[in-house]
Design a protein around this motif. Sequence first.
Motif, mmCIF file in Angstrom:
data_model
loop_
_atom_site.group_PDB
_atom_site.id
_atom_site.type_symbol
_atom_site.label_atom_id
_atom_site.label_comp_id
_atom_site.label_asym_id
_atom_site.label_seq_id
_atom_site.Cartn_x
_atom_site.Cartn_y
_atom_site.Cartn_z
ATOM 1 N N GLU A 249 -6.110 -11.039 -7.506
ATOM 2 C CA GLU A 249 -4.906 -10.278 -7.175
ATOM 3 C C GLU A 249 -5.036 -8.827 -7.626
ATOM 4 O O GLU A 249 -4.585 -7.900 -6.938
ATOM 5 C CB GLU A 249 -3.680 -10.936 -7.824
ATOM 6 C CG GLU A 249 -3.297 -12.259 -7.178
ATOM 7 C CD GLU A 249 -2.195 -12.971 -7.938
ATOM 8 O OE1 GLU A 249 -1.349 -13.590 -7.292
ATOM 9 O OE2 GLU A 249 -2.198 -12.899 -9.190
ATOM 10 N N GLN A 253 -4.944 -5.584 -5.275
ATOM 11 C CA GLN A 253 -4.006 -4.501 -5.544
ATOM 12 C C GLN A 253 -4.724 -3.151 -5.573
ATOM 13 O O GLN A 253 -4.217 -2.147 -5.060
ATOM 14 C CB GLN A 253 -3.286 -4.755 -6.877
ATOM 15 C CG GLN A 253 -2.116 -3.812 -7.137
ATOM 16 C CD GLN A 253 -1.442 -4.118 -8.458
ATOM 17 O OE1 GLN A 253 -1.969 -3.822 -9.514
ATOM 18 N NE2 GLN A 253 -0.267 -4.725 -8.386
ATOM 19 N N LYS A 256 -5.451 -2.034 -2.069
ATOM 20 C CA LYS A 256 -4.239 -1.526 -1.425
ATOM 21 C C LYS A 256 -3.976 -0.084 -1.852
ATOM 22 O O LYS A 256 -3.557 0.747 -1.052
ATOM 23 C CB LYS A 256 -3.035 -2.405 -1.779
ATOM 24 C CG LYS A 256 -3.045 -3.776 -1.106
ATOM 25 C CD LYS A 256 -1.833 -4.576 -1.527
ATOM 26 C CE LYS A 256 -1.841 -5.966 -0.899
ATOM 27 N NZ LYS A 256 -0.665 -6.780 -1.342
ATOM 28 N N ALA A 329 9.792 -9.282 -5.226
ATOM 29 C CA ALA A 329 8.538 -9.567 -4.523
ATOM 30 C C ALA A 329 8.738 -9.477 -3.016
ATOM 31 O O ALA A 329 7.910 -8.917 -2.289
ATOM 32 C CB ALA A 329 8.028 -10.949 -4.917
ATOM 33 N N GLU A 330 9.859 -10.018 -2.551
ATOM 34 C CA GLU A 330 10.163 -9.954 -1.130
ATOM 35 C C GLU A 330 10.455 -8.526 -0.685
ATOM 36 O O GLU A 330 9.995 -8.073 0.370
ATOM 37 C CB GLU A 330 11.377 -10.853 -0.830
ATOM 38 C CG GLU A 330 11.731 -10.965 0.642
ATOM 39 C CD GLU A 330 10.637 -11.611 1.474
ATOM 40 O OE1 GLU A 330 10.529 -11.301 2.676
ATOM 41 O OE2 GLU A 330 9.878 -12.438 0.912
ATOM 42 N N ASP A 332 9.378 -5.772 -2.168
ATOM 43 C CA ASP A 332 8.127 -5.001 -2.228
ATOM 44 C C ASP A 332 7.278 -5.250 -0.983
ATOM 45 O O ASP A 332 6.635 -4.327 -0.469
ATOM 46 C CB ASP A 332 7.334 -5.374 -3.491
ATOM 47 C CG ASP A 332 7.947 -4.787 -4.751
ATOM 48 O OD1 ASP A 332 8.831 -3.923 -4.622
ATOM 49 O OD2 ASP A 332 7.534 -5.194 -5.851
ATOM 50 N N LYS A 333 7.268 -6.500 -0.529
ATOM 51 C CA LYS A 333 6.483 -6.829 0.653
ATOM 52 C C LYS A 333 7.007 -6.096 1.870
ATOM 53 O O LYS A 333 6.241 -5.512 2.657
ATOM 54 C CB LYS A 333 6.531 -8.344 0.889
ATOM 55 C CG LYS A 333 5.696 -8.802 2.074
ATOM 56 C CD LYS A 333 5.786 -10.309 2.237
ATOM 57 C CE LYS A 333 4.971 -10.770 3.441
ATOM 58 N NZ LYS A 333 5.071 -12.245 3.632
ATOM 59 N N GLU A 334 8.333 -6.082 2.030
ATOM 60 C CA GLU A 334 8.945 -5.383 3.154
ATOM 61 C C GLU A 334 8.698 -3.880 3.058
ATOM 62 O O GLU A 334 8.399 -3.214 4.056
ATOM 63 C CB GLU A 334 10.449 -5.678 3.195
ATOM 64 C CG GLU A 334 10.785 -7.121 3.512
ATOM 65 C CD GLU A 334 12.272 -7.383 3.483
ATOM 66 O OE1 GLU A 334 13.034 -6.412 3.220
ATOM 67 O OE2 GLU A 334 12.687 -8.536 3.713
ATOM 68 N N GLU A 336 6.255 -2.346 1.435
ATOM 69 C CA GLU A 336 4.838 -2.043 1.656
ATOM 70 C C GLU A 336 4.513 -2.053 3.146
ATOM 71 O O GLU A 336 3.762 -1.199 3.639
ATOM 72 C CB GLU A 336 3.975 -3.067 0.917
ATOM 73 C CG GLU A 336 2.488 -2.744 0.989
ATOM 74 C CD GLU A 336 1.650 -3.766 0.243
ATOM 75 O OE1 GLU A 336 0.480 -3.941 0.616
ATOM 76 O OE2 GLU A 336 2.179 -4.379 -0.704
ATOM 77 N N GLU A 337 5.098 -3.019 3.862
ATOM 78 C CA GLU A 337 4.890 -3.066 5.303
ATOM 79 C C GLU A 337 5.459 -1.819 5.973
ATOM 80 O O GLU A 337 4.859 -1.268 6.908
ATOM 81 C CB GLU A 337 5.538 -4.324 5.876
ATOM 82 C CG GLU A 337 4.838 -5.616 5.462
ATOM 83 C CD GLU A 337 5.584 -6.856 5.928
ATOM 84 O OE1 GLU A 337 6.721 -6.698 6.423
ATOM 85 O OE2 GLU A 337 5.049 -7.967 5.767
#
Length: 366
Positions: A249, A253, A256, A329-330, A332-334, A336-337
């Motif tokens: 991970e 990271q 990224k 976490a959710e 951050d994912k959105e 980042e996208e």
Amino acid sequence: MNLPLMSLSILDPLYSLFGWVMRLIYSVFGNYGLAVIIFTILIRLIILPFNVKQHKSSIQQKALQPELADLQRYYGSDREGYAQAQMELYKKHGVSLTGGCLPSLFSLFLMWPIYRIISGPLYFIMQVSVESLSKIAEILVNAGIVSETIVKQNLMHNNIFIIEALNDNPNILAEVVNKGLLSVDQLIDMDFLGMNLGLTPTINFGLLFGEQSSTYLPLMILPIIAFATSVLVMWYTQKVNTVGLSKEEKKAQQEKRKKNPALQANNNTDAAASSAKTMMYMMPFLTLIFTFSMPAAMSIYWVAGNALAIFQTWLFDKIYTQPMAARQAEADKEFEEKITARAMKEKAEIEALEAKNQKKKRTRRS
């Protein structure tokens, strides 16, 4: 004999309040060590709202790291613009920059009056008057039990030596009681689990392994426990507040961050982690030093406080951190996208512009 003048302080009302609370607890339980522990719990309850605010503020700041990274990428070297945008972002989400330091400052502020009442229990806890303390000290000096050097200090703030002297000399105690200078129930019993909490722990080998070894050797347990629990508090706090990542991970990271400049600003957290690690090692050693310069009752205060801090960290983690981490976490994912999509769009626009310019150049040549 010239007795020292009793100085007044602006903190005297706080000393009196804490002393009154300690006396009430001691009168109920009849155990000095238990009184210190219960008093510590009450102090922690007073600080609890500030700690909750600090923890929430810390979580909110972590949640805003992706947006801060995006702002840093946008403003680049414009530090003033970035700072203003950062403040506006914090204000929008109700993040308090001072909320993180208030509990620590408040705890440090309260430590002084707590140390004072523990060092001067006859005056602050058992409410023996200044005049009585002065007369008792004069009797002890005239009897050759204590020296004037010991008495030449503020008797309000340092009178444990009087308790020790009276306990060791029943005839003087009887004289003091008969003169009405002190009642027997005011002579606070400082014994706790076979340890005298009025004494100061020492590393003097003559005391530790000499004739008084049975008195001073058990006291060494308290600084050791205080140090160990301080280390445990710092370690557990770091563990809870740091997201555990596997090697895979961490590598992902880093990749990224290389691909997305907006995520590179998160490298600043490494400096903060390094600073926190330094504090993790420094604070326990400071606690250890203090325990060897204060009455052993202060070690009880630190041990109880550290135990409560560990429980508080665990509780906050269950109530606030873990639920927030799942939501974050959710988010951050959105986010980042969204950032990746924006970067791809900007890249496509740049490539399209370059292609257009190349086409114009070819047209001019032809």
